[in-house]
Design a protein around this motif. Structure first.
Motif, mmCIF file in Angstrom:
data_model
loop_
_atom_site.group_PDB
_atom_site.id
_atom_site.type_symbol
_atom_site.label_atom_id
_atom_site.label_comp_id
_atom_site.label_asym_id
_atom_site.label_seq_id
_atom_site.Cartn_x
_atom_site.Cartn_y
_atom_site.Cartn_z
ATOM 1 N N LYS A 64 0.815 -1.212 0.000
ATOM 2 C CA LYS A 64 0.000 0.000 0.000
ATOM 3 C C LYS A 64 0.850 1.264 0.000
ATOM 4 N N ARG A 65 2.096 1.120 0.441
ATOM 5 C CA ARG A 65 2.930 2.315 0.602
ATOM 6 C C ARG A 65 4.399 1.949 0.403
ATOM 7 N N VAL A 66 5.238 2.983 0.295
ATOM 8 C CA VAL A 66 6.686 2.803 0.137
ATOM 9 C C VAL A 66 7.419 3.630 1.180
ATOM 10 N N ILE A 67 8.441 3.045 1.777
ATOM 11 C CA ILE A 67 9.420 3.797 2.570
ATOM 12 C C ILE A 67 10.753 3.631 1.857
ATOM 13 N N TYR A 68 11.285 4.726 1.356
ATOM 14 C CA TYR A 68 12.511 4.693 0.550
ATOM 15 C C TYR A 68 13.613 5.411 1.318
ATOM 16 N N MET A 69 14.609 4.652 1.762
ATOM 17 C CA MET A 69 15.753 5.219 2.478
ATOM 18 C C MET A 69 16.895 5.389 1.481
ATOM 19 N N GLU A 83 1.490 4.321 9.619
ATOM 20 C CA GLU A 83 0.251 4.030 10.349
ATOM 21 C C GLU A 83 -0.882 4.954 9.942
ATOM 22 N N ARG A 84 -0.530 6.167 9.565
ATOM 23 C CA ARG A 84 -1.541 7.173 9.246
ATOM 24 C C ARG A 84 -1.897 7.206 7.753
ATOM 25 N N GLY A 85 -1.367 6.262 6.991
ATOM 26 C CA GLY A 85 -1.798 6.114 5.614
ATOM 27 C C GLY A 85 -1.070 6.960 4.596
ATOM 28 N N VAL A 86 0.108 7.488 4.950
ATOM 29 C CA VAL A 86 0.879 8.245 3.955
ATOM 30 C C VAL A 86 1.421 7.262 2.916
ATOM 31 N N ARG A 87 1.280 7.617 1.652
ATOM 32 C CA ARG A 87 1.551 6.694 0.557
ATOM 33 C C ARG A 87 3.051 6.480 0.290
ATOM 34 N N PHE A 88 3.835 7.561 0.304
ATOM 35 C CA PHE A 88 5.256 7.464 -0.059
ATOM 36 C C PHE A 88 6.062 8.290 0.930
ATOM 37 N N ILE A 89 7.023 7.627 1.587
ATOM 38 C CA ILE A 89 7.837 8.263 2.624
ATOM 39 C C ILE A 89 9.296 8.119 2.209
ATOM 40 N N GLN A 90 9.978 9.229 2.087
ATOM 41 C CA GLN A 90 11.370 9.196 1.627
ATOM 42 C C GLN A 90 12.285 9.774 2.694
ATOM 43 N N HIS A 94 5.004 -2.618 -9.674
ATOM 44 C CA HIS A 94 4.222 -3.849 -9.755
ATOM 45 C C HIS A 94 3.677 -4.232 -8.391
ATOM 46 N N GLN A 95 4.495 -4.134 -7.360
ATOM 47 C CA GLN A 95 4.054 -4.486 -6.010
ATOM 48 C C GLN A 95 2.993 -3.522 -5.491
ATOM 49 N N GLY A 120 2.168 -5.394 12.199
ATOM 50 C CA GLY A 120 1.436 -5.923 11.060
ATOM 51 C C GLY A 120 1.457 -5.034 9.839
ATOM 52 N N LEU A 121 2.441 -4.124 9.755
ATOM 53 C CA LEU A 121 2.508 -3.170 8.647
ATOM 54 C C LEU A 121 3.531 -3.543 7.579
ATOM 55 N N LEU A 122 4.470 -4.439 7.907
ATOM 56 C CA LEU A 122 5.549 -4.703 6.954
ATOM 57 C C LEU A 122 5.039 -5.392 5.688
ATOM 58 N N ASP A 123 4.074 -6.284 5.828
ATOM 59 C CA ASP A 123 3.561 -6.999 4.659
ATOM 60 C C ASP A 123 2.973 -6.053 3.620
ATOM 61 N N GLU A 124 2.456 -4.918 4.059
ATOM 62 C CA GLU A 124 1.834 -3.971 3.125
ATOM 63 C C GLU A 124 2.685 -2.721 2.908
ATOM 64 N N THR A 125 3.930 -2.753 3.385
ATOM 65 C CA THR A 125 4.843 -1.632 3.214
ATOM 66 C C THR A 125 6.086 -2.111 2.467
ATOM 67 N N LEU A 126 6.386 -1.492 1.342
ATOM 68 C CA LEU A 126 7.569 -1.844 0.552
ATOM 69 C C LEU A 126 8.711 -0.917 0.955
#
Length: 504
Positions: free
Chosen positions: A79-84, A348-355, A471-472, A393-399
């Motif tokens: 559902k979302r991305v965290i890009y470090m 947790e608050r539904g932000v789509r893309f976090i960099q 794709h994910q 329970g957030l890792l499965d839906e967080t790339l």
């Protein structure tokens, strides 16, 4: 003509008055409204009709609304991305790509057969020698078994989450300098001006929280040599400005210009925005400029963020156990630890893309000391972020993506001394890792040669990485497009393939 005469009453020539007031944007906006397509796409269609192999599909060109109506293309795994992003390019040799055989080549010249005709930077092109500099750091297998990943002693906390990450050792890029390298990783091209990955995600998938931006950026000042970070790295390019990244800063004002001046109440601000909104609506009806609507949306978002951002950045509700997980630096606003915790809270608050940008990895000299400090700053927080996401329970839906813009050479820059040497830029092979979001955990993909200089198995292009991540998220990278100036653009341009072996 009435509006133009009203505006330019002092101009007696009607034609001159008309030309003064007719902007290109308004002209093409009117044409698009009237005829259903801009002149650019009409002309392009005419030119291509003669060639059946390259002709556009029959019917009118898809509008952004048509494209968005079909997204996502299939059920997303994430559902979302965290890009470090590790800005400056960390050395894969000293962190992830274990080459024990290099010890016997210490201070010998890198063989010409290995380096070949590769383009190198001016920082080392004038060197008389290219002495091999094996990593001085020990590597350990995590978890401690035959199938575990080999990681540097600099990353013991990351070792604790090794079973959750997918390490790609065969990453490559075309850029050899920082500015085009970062631009390429963010936008899919080395040329500035295109939308970044986060903006594409915002455009394609929209928001999951009306009180926070869809795309958030945070920056940590590193421990070594730092390259400049331009705001265009999180810019929206030709997409609407509502899709650009919102920068959250350390300190009293997490978002600049968000706080109301003294004496202005929330009710005053609401009335002010209502009046400004009416004026902007009038302007939009005259100019047909979509940026006017984007401006209104940003005003409204800022109004809601006046309440949501202070709550977001207040860690007082976090348990001591959670704060200890991220380490002592979590108490320092703007630290990588604090930004990693913020990334979890944004997730947790539904932000789509976090960099998250971590500066300071540009180690042309004094690498042993600087990489120790950099690794120490990121190791515990990045491991804590994955562990925290997983336990909630957030890792499965967080790339999650960890990457730099390129890697580092096996040969030394300057004189080789055990505690004082550096490495030059190396785009030919380097290491990144992914986690969560339907990616296979605990695996290593790709292989480099004995010098970590060339790729031997499964090369991965930047476009391939982008295609796989889209794709994910449920997006077909070939269909996630935006028509601009008569051409369909996408994050992967005309390249990219989904890396099926990485998908669980």
């Amino acid at each position: 003509m009435t509006r133009e005469r009203d505006i330019k009453e002092d101009c007696h020539d009607p034609l001159e008055s008309y030309l003064r007031n007719l902007t290109r944007r308004r002209f093409f906006g009117k044409m698009a409204n009237t005829m259903g397509a801009g002149l650019g796409s009409m002309a392009l269609g005419t030119l291509l009709k003669a060639d059946g192999a390259h002709a556009l599909p029959a019917g009118p060109a898809q509008t952004p609304e048509d494209i968005l109506a079909n997204l996502p293309h299939y059920a997303p795994k994430a559902k979302r991305v965290i890009y470090m992003h590790m800005e400056g390019a960390p050395s894969q040799l000293d962190l992830y790509d274990h080459k024990p055989g290099l010890a016997e080549h210490y201070d010998t010249d890198l063989p010409d057969s290995v380096r070949g005709s590769q383009r190198i930077t001016t920082m080392t092109s004038g060197q008389a020698r290219f002495p091999v500099a094996p990593s001085m750091f020990e590597f350990k297998r995590y978890p401690n078994n035959q199938d575990g990943l080999m990681l540097s002693e600099l990353l013991p906390h990351t070792g604790s989450i090794a079973k959750d990450i997918c390490v790609i050792k065969s990453m490559k890029t075309s850029a050899i300098n920082h500015e085009p390298g970062i631009t390429f990783f963010q936008t899919g091209t080395e040329q500035p001006g295109r939308p970044c990955f986060g903006s594409w995600a915002s455009y394609g998938l929209g928001s999951m929280n009306k009180d926070l931006p869809t795309f958030v950026v945070m920056i940590t000042q590193g421990k070594g040599n730092m390259q400049a970070l331009a705001a265009r790295f999180w810019g929206s390019g030709f997409l609407s400005s509502e899709h650009q990244g919102c920068k959250i800063r350390a300190g009293r004002d997490a978002v600049l210009h968000l706080r109301d001046p003294e004496g202005v109440s929330r009710e005053d601000r609401r009335r002010m925005l209502d009046v400004v909104g009416q004026l902007n609506q009038t302007e939009f009806e005259k100019s047909l400029d979509p940026e006017v609507q984007a401006r209104v949306a940003q005003y409204e978002m800022a109004y809601r963020m006046q309440m949501s951002v202070p709550e977001l950045t207040d860690f007082s509700t976090e348990s001591k156990q959670t704060l200890d997980l991220y380490g002592d630096d979590v108490k320092e606003p703007g630290s990588f630890a604090a930004n990693c915790l913020l990334a979890r809270r944004l997730s947790e608050r539904g932000v789509r893309f976090i960099q998250l940008f971590m500066r300071g990895w540009d180690q042309h000299g004094n690498l042993p000391n600087e990489i120790r400090a950099q690794a120490n700053a990121v190791d515990q927080p990045q491991a804590a972020l994955l562990a925290d996401l997983k336990q909630r329970g957030l890792l499965d839906e967080t790339l999650v993506l960890w990457a730099g813009e390129f890697g580092r050479t096996v040969y030394c820059q300057g004189k080789l001394e055990r505690e004082n040497y550096g490495r030059d830029h190396h785009p030919r092979c380097f290491t990144v890792w992914l986690a969560g979001g339907g990616i296979k955990p605990g695996i290593s993909y790709g292989k480099t040669d004995d010098f970590s200089y060339n790729i031997e198995e499964n090369p991965v292009e930047v476009h391939d990485l982008h295609a796989t991540m889209l794709h994910q998220l449920g997006l077909d990278h070939e269909k996630t497009i935006y028509r601009h100036q008569g051409r369909d653009y996408r994050l992967t341009d005309v390249h990219g393939k989904v890396l099926s072996p990485l998908i669980a």
